[in-house]
Design an enzyme around this catalytic site. Sequence first.
Site, PDB file in Angstrom:
ATOM      1  CE  LYS A   1      -7.087   9.621  -1.810  1.00 30.12           C
ATOM      2  NZ  LYS A   1      -8.331   8.843  -1.802  1.00 30.12           N
TER       3      LYS A   1
ATOM      4  CG  ASP B   1      -0.385   0.465   5.805  1.00 29.51           C
ATOM      5  OD1 ASP B   1      -0.739   0.779   4.637  1.00 29.51           O
ATOM      6  OD2 ASP B   1      -1.007   0.835   6.815  1.00 29.51           O
TER       7      ASP B   1
ATOM      8  CG  HIS C   1      -1.894   1.028   1.355  1.00 32.46           C
ATOM      9  ND1 HIS C   1      -2.126   1.709   2.529  1.00 32.46           N
ATOM     10  CD2 HIS C   1      -2.761   1.546   0.448  1.00 32.46           C
ATOM     11  CE1 HIS C   1      -3.100   2.581   2.352  1.00 32.46           C
ATOM     12  NE2 HIS C   1      -3.498   2.511   1.097  1.00 32.46           N
ATOM     13  NE  ARG C   2      -2.337   5.746   1.206  1.00 31.29           N
ATOM     14  CZ  ARG C   2      -2.947   6.404   2.178  1.00 31.29           C
ATOM     15  NH1 ARG C   2      -2.243   7.151   3.005  1.00 31.29           N
ATOM     16  NH2 ARG C   2      -4.253   6.338   2.329  1.00 31.29           N
TER      17      ARG C   2
ATOM     18  CD  GLU D   1      -7.120   5.357  -4.595  1.00 32.96           C
ATOM     19  OE1 GLU D   1      -8.013   6.115  -4.155  1.00 32.96           O
ATOM     20  OE2 GLU D   1      -6.512   4.529  -3.891  1.00 32.96           O
TER      21      GLU D   1
ATOM     22  CG  ASP E   1      -3.051   7.202  -3.460  1.00 27.69           C
ATOM     23  OD1 ASP E   1      -4.143   6.639  -3.594  1.00 27.69           O
ATOM     24  OD2 ASP E   1      -2.270   6.971  -2.509  1.00 27.69           O
TER      25      ASP E   1
ATOM     26  CG  HIS F   1      -3.716   9.427   0.246  1.00 25.54           C
ATOM     27  ND1 HIS F   1      -4.445  10.130   1.195  1.00 25.54           N
ATOM     28  CD2 HIS F   1      -4.470   8.338  -0.077  1.00 25.54           C
ATOM     29  CE1 HIS F   1      -5.567   9.491   1.438  1.00 25.54           C
ATOM     30  NE2 HIS F   1      -5.619   8.399   0.681  1.00 25.54           N
TER      31      HIS F   1
ATOM     32  CD  GLU G   1      -2.921   2.331  -3.386  1.00 25.89           C
ATOM     33  OE1 GLU G   1      -3.831   3.166  -3.515  1.00 25.89           O
ATOM     34  OE2 GLU G   1      -2.042   2.428  -2.495  1.00 25.89           O
TER      35      GLU G   1
END
Length: 239
Positions: free
Chosen positions: A113, A233, A9-10, A111, A38, A51, A36
């Site tokens: 965003k 995470d 994540h991120r 993503e 943003d 983000h 992943e």
Amino acid sequence: MSASKIISHRGACGSAPENTLASMRKAKALGAEWVEFDTMLSADGHVVVIHDETLKRTTGAAGKVADMDLADLQTLDAGSWFDEAFAGEKIPTLIEVIGLLGELGLGAVVEIKPSQGLDEETAAKTVEIVKECWPTSLPTPILSSFSDISLAIAQHHAPELPRALNINKKIEAGINKANTLECVALHCQHPAIDSASARKVLDAEIDLRCFTVNEVERANALFAIGVQGIFSDYPERFL
């Protein structure tokens, strides 16, 4: 190649400052195969990887991403807030992140965003860059968003790229929207998913992934009811 069961994540935001090049490198070092991140637009139309609409949390600066040009955004320190060891990490552009993913061999969920009111522009520019720059050596990326408008733009400009609708709850409405937008997946907040809701998604022949899952026991429970992937995470806990 389909998306990995564990998506970092991120980048690897439990171990490095989120949505930075350092975070992508950390994800690879921890054993992740997919990440992943943003995307958002700068004032001068560049796609950056961050983000929040505002800059305070991850850079300490005042103001909004959409109100600053790329050159000014990249003077900010996006690493020190996490740990001084990451001082000087910049807000990267989508092009920079894609280049690094190619070097590292990482697949990705991108993503979209958008800042408020910039759904169409953010999606169009993100899709344009992904189509032009994505390395052929990598698995096909998945474009995701909470924004119906952004996903519709992605559907129009790149129907060949798989899409995922992000939702927090309201599973049945999400299934309907995903079908309308021809999405291959729903990415849902994990507390909203139980065996009955998971079955509804899977019966609709839509892939189901959950965010943000950091406990092994919860991940195992989700996989047991048919969830195909999680965003975490801490990918190292599951790999």
